[in-house]
Scaffold this active site. Structure first.
Site, PDB file in Angstrom:
ATOM      1  CD  GLU A  14      33.863 -10.554 -26.867  1.00  0.00           C
ATOM      2  OE1 GLU A  14      34.080 -11.543 -26.176  1.00  0.00           O
ATOM      3  OE2 GLU A  14      32.885 -10.461 -27.619  1.00  0.00           O
ATOM      4  CG  HIS A  68      27.184  -3.959 -21.217  1.00  0.00           C
ATOM      5  ND1 HIS A  68      26.098  -3.638 -21.997  1.00  0.00           N
ATOM      6  CD2 HIS A  68      28.122  -4.448 -22.057  1.00  0.00           C
ATOM      7  CE1 HIS A  68      26.371  -3.927 -23.268  1.00  0.00           C
ATOM      8  NE2 HIS A  68      27.600  -4.410 -23.328  1.00  0.00           N
ATOM      9  CB  CYS A 528      31.986  -5.793 -28.978  1.00  0.00           C
ATOM     10  SG  CYS A 528      32.167  -6.538 -27.378  1.00  0.00           S
ATOM     11  CB  CYS A 531      28.293  -6.584 -26.442  1.00  0.00           C
ATOM     12  SG  CYS A 531      29.573  -6.129 -25.310  1.00  0.00           S
TER      13      CYS A 531
END
Lengths: 549, 313
Positions: A14, A68, A528, A531
């Site tokens: 990601e 999250h 990721c 994030c």
């Protein structure tokens, strides 16, 4: 000085990540990790309604969706001093467990497997022998020579079309691929099976969350899905969990062990030193005592001495990150000041990433499945320790091989097995609780004028902390320190490397033009990046402390 | 065995009958607003595509949730989209190549398919500071978009970020993020939602493959077949609204009875989308069914205009 190579974009992750390495004598001797995008969600959160925060922060990542959102509602629950009901705790755990199953399956098969599996080699496999191999290593329900023959024919039609799509221009035939053609064909077949299964597994979120990605049934105070707690919907949840867990046990775990048996040398490549786990899945109101995945810290690989996490020892550093230097502040009062300019990439001495450098007790720490499994193993966890021992015995490798790229990938699978089983128990606990007459899913509350809250979580990619400061019923400050920030940060003021930068050192690289081995270690962290680039508390060379309220 | 028979055989191996499949095609055809006579043709697109049209998928400032949403598609499953229906020439989240090999692949695809490929754009584009808040392979998102998108036969923006800027464009919009159409000063087909329902992207692509053109859109570029009506007008809880039966607190008796969420802040009346009809994840559910108000996620600037979410509009 060795040869420098840059791999940008790192694909099958990601977000937008750049890795630069220096190679000498066929090995990586130094590495730099750089995140290439900044969005600024904390800045956007300032002044908004704290109850809305979880919707915003959930959009940090659509791959690690949900995580999250739960971290945020936990932090706000804490700030508002709300005690959520038992059903809400169980449903939050169930949705979180579902995320583990989904995330880890997709990571292994769709983001990581092609680092180990040669798709083109699968075309020359003997389907009969593949079936025999599959029968010997796994208990998959789907298999047999006819099945593997049809998968192979499908791949062949695809390759013969000349339109290779996402498999174009890759590293097929690279000398670092070690699997025989039959193992490659088996893994390709399971790549496709897992791609279909994950669409079903994601329905676990839809059943009690309305949709996936970005389920929408968490609220501060509990969950909203009480009208969905019907017998048929719970039954569907149980059914899909079982279906997924069946695949995890009969296919995913055997595949990981089968692939690992050809790559045992990766049991001594890609390791780091220190490991941090916040732990997760509260099984009662008591935290951290009741966490199914335990909280703890392992320093310098000392499994005999798992320490307790003290959040006051978390510090952050932006010396090498694209933020303005500033005086140290508590995260509740931290400011967000990205450089207001086109940032210069200066890995040698200057700033080179949008990620900050979090450190625990001054040390760079790895977070994620390996950290959690090591902490659980060191503490003698009743479910995880036997799974680890069994895997080590099967592969005939020592426990020290866990500190590696191979260990990281195996740990991810091992904890999936454990969480998948526990998830079924939590679901039955929910059923029993509802049967006993407790249908409460939400606790009403008053929004305080001011307050501070913290949510410590351990999500598929690792330790995740959210901190909120509320003033005049609005968000005064919001900070989060996420897994990929720990794992993929740049250097800090003391020139200490991050886990991924450290792990890459010593990685063999057969052909610097074909960065296959680098991808193996980078992907083993399951980066990721969207994030990771939200943690913005601009500091100078100094660090600051997080206090627990 | 021809491609079509192979396709049906694969479906049947998976326990999906032809009847199930035709039922899905009927659903999709209806979702697309086409008459029933198109159903066999829609089935044809999936079962035996004449050629696999090239697709270049670009990821900009986003969370990859739209890609993930697309991976949740069933009939066709994602593996069929990739192996048999489309030719996904570039998509960073799924492609095997990385670094230089990935960049080469993009350039090769552009050279080979210029003017003929479908571009799917995911994510918003930062425009402040020379576009410096987002880079891939050393080039800004803006530079990449400016190179690739004008060469596409059609550009489809997937998700609210690519369509309208999305979360990173919410106030104070630190990076100067914009939707792709706005950043490039051009018209795009927009499939907003956070994330959107993959059915609506599949419908748009099938429309293109079937009729050789993109579907009719509203003045914000949204296909009318999906975004022609409000959530409120299609909501199964609508009768509760008419009867003034409202939820006024989560966890209440009214919430358990599935009453209208308008007073909890539901943005269904202002939001154009087909969530109540199409539902998500193979028709499993949608947010209101899970007891949570609609947050208006397919509307432009919803992060500013629809917030605070839990306040009656």
């Amino acid at each position: 000085m060795g040869k420098r190579i840059i791999v940008d974009p790192i694909t099958r992750i990601e977000g937008h990540l750049r890795i630069e390495v220096e190679i000498e004598g066929g090995q990586v001797v130094d590495a730099w990790s750089s995140a290439q995008m900044f969005r600024g969600i904390e800045m956007i959160l300032k002044g908004r309604d704290p109850r809305d925060a979880h919707h915003f922060v959930q959009r940090s990542c659509g791959v690690c969706t949900y995580v999250h959102s739960i971290a945020s509602v936990r932090a706000v629950d804490d700030a508002f001093k709300v005690k959520i009901p038992k059903n809400a705790r169980l449903i939050r755990n169930m949705l979180h467990g579902a995320q583990y199953l989904h995330d880890h399956l997709v990571h292994f098969y769709h983001l990581h497997a092609l680092d180990w599996v040669d798709v083109v080699s699968a075309l020359s496999a003997d389907p009969q022998k593949t079936a025999a191999l599959a029968d010997s290593v796994s208990g998959a329900d789907v298999g047999g020579a006819a099945y593997f023959k049809s998968v192979q024919a499908r791949l062949k039609t695809f390759v013969d079309s000349g339109q290779l799509g996402p498999f174009s221009n890759a590293y097929w035939g690279h000398p670092a691929y070690k699997l025989p053609p039959e193992a490659n064909l088996m893994a390709c077949a399971h790549y496709i099976e897992a791609l279909r299964l994950q669409a079903r597994t994601a329905r676990l979120h839809a059943i009690f969350g309305g949709k996936n990605p970005h389920p929408q049934s968490l609220v501060v105070g509990g969950v909203t899905c009480q009208a969905s707690l019907t017998a048929d919907q719970i039954a569907e949840f149980i059914y899909i969990t079982k279906e997924t867990q069946d695949f995890v046990k009969k296919v995913y775990l055997p595949d990981v062990l089968a692939v690992a048996s050809f790559y045992k040398d990766w049991g001594s490549i890609g390791g780091t030193q220190n490991f941090l786990a916040y732990g997760d899945f509260p099984q009662t109101e008591k935290e951290p005592e009741s966490l199914y995945l335990p909280r703890g810290v392992v320093m310098k690989r000392n499994l005999a001495g798992v320490g307790m996490v003290d959040p006051a020892k978390i510090t952050e550093d932006v010396t090498r990150s694209w933020y303005e230097n500033g005086s140290p502040k508590h995260p509740y009062e931290g400011e967000t000041k990205p450089l207001a300019e086109d940032p210069k990439y200066e890995p040698n001495k200057g700033k080179y990433s949008w990620i900050k450098a979090p450190r625990y007790d001054g040390a760079s720490c790895e977070v994620g499945p390996l950290a959690r499994v090591l902490v659980a193993y060191g503490k003698g966890h009743q479910d995880i320790k036997p799974l680890v021992d069994k895997a080590l015995t099967q592969l005939s490798i020592p426990a020290t091989a866990l500190f590696s790229t191979l260990g990281r990938t195996a740990a991810r699978c091992i904890e999936t097995v454990a969480v998948g089983d526990a998830l079924q128990e939590w679901t039955m606990e929910l059923v029993e609780n509802i049967k006993s007459g407790d249908t409460k899913t939400y606790e009403p509350y008053e929004i305080p004028d001011s307050g501070r809250g913290m949510g410590l979580n351990d999500v598929p990619r690792g330790a995740l902390g959210h901190w909120i400061d509320v003033k005049d019923k609005k968000i005064n400050n919001y900070q989060y320190v996420v897994p990929s920030t720990w794992n993929l940060s740049p250097r800090d003021g003391k020139n200490q490397r991050s886990p991924v930068e450290e792990a890459l050192i010593g990685t063999p690289v057969a052909d610097p033009k074909q960065p296959l081995e680098i991808l193996r270690t980078v992907h083993s962290f399951d980066p990721c990046i969207a994030c990771a680039v939200h943690v913005i508390d601009p500091q100078s060379n100094q660090t600051y402390k997080v206090n627990v309220i | 065995m021809d491609k079509k028979e192979q396709f049906y055989q694969r479906l049947e191996q998976r326990g999906v009958s032809r009847r199930d499949f035709m039922r899905y095609c009927t659903f999709l055809t209806a979702t697309m607003g086409l008459s029933a006579s198109f159903v066999p043709k829609v089935a044809e697109v999936f079962a035996a595509p004449k050629q696999r049209p090239p697709v270049i998928w670009l990821n900009f400032g986003e969370c990859t949730g739209c890609t993930e949403a697309m991976l949740r598609t069933v009939y066709p499953y994602a593996d069929e989209l990739v192996l048999e229906i489309l030719s996904v020439e570039y998509h960073e989240t799924i492609m095997a190549a990385a670094g230089h090999q990935a960049e080469e692949q993009l350039q090769a695809a552009l050279k080979k398919h210029s003017g003929k490929f479908i571009c799917v754009a995911e994510g918003a584009i930062p425009t402040k500071y020379n576009g410096g808040y987002g880079r891939i392979g050393g080039r800004t998102f803006l530079e990449i978009a400016q190179e690739v998108i004008p060469q596409a036969a059609a550009t489809i923006c997937i998700g609210t970020c690519a369509s309208f800027g999305g979360i990173q464009a919410a106030k104070p919009n630190p990076g100067g993020y914009m939707g792709v159409g706005q950043a490039l000063k051009m018209k795009t087909i927009n499939i907003p939602g956070c994330p959107p329902n993959p059915v609506n992207l599949v419908g748009t692509i099938v429309n293109y493959l079937l009729l050789g053109k993109l579907p009719a859109v509203d003045d914000m570029g949204r296909p009318l077949f999906a975004y022609g009506k409000t959530i409120h007008d299609q909501c199964p809880r609508r009768s509760h609204f008419e009867n003034e039966e409202f939820v006024e607190e989560f966890g209440s008796k009214e919430a358990a009875l599935g009453y209208c969420l308008y007073k909890m802040g539901c943005r269904g009346p202002e939001t154009y989308n087909n969530c109540p009809v199409a539902k998500f994840n193979d028709g499993t559910s949608w947010p209101v069914e899970a007891g949570h108000p609609c947050i208006g996620c397919s509307e432009p600037d919803f992060w500013d205009k629809m917030t605070p979410f839990y306040k009656e509009f």
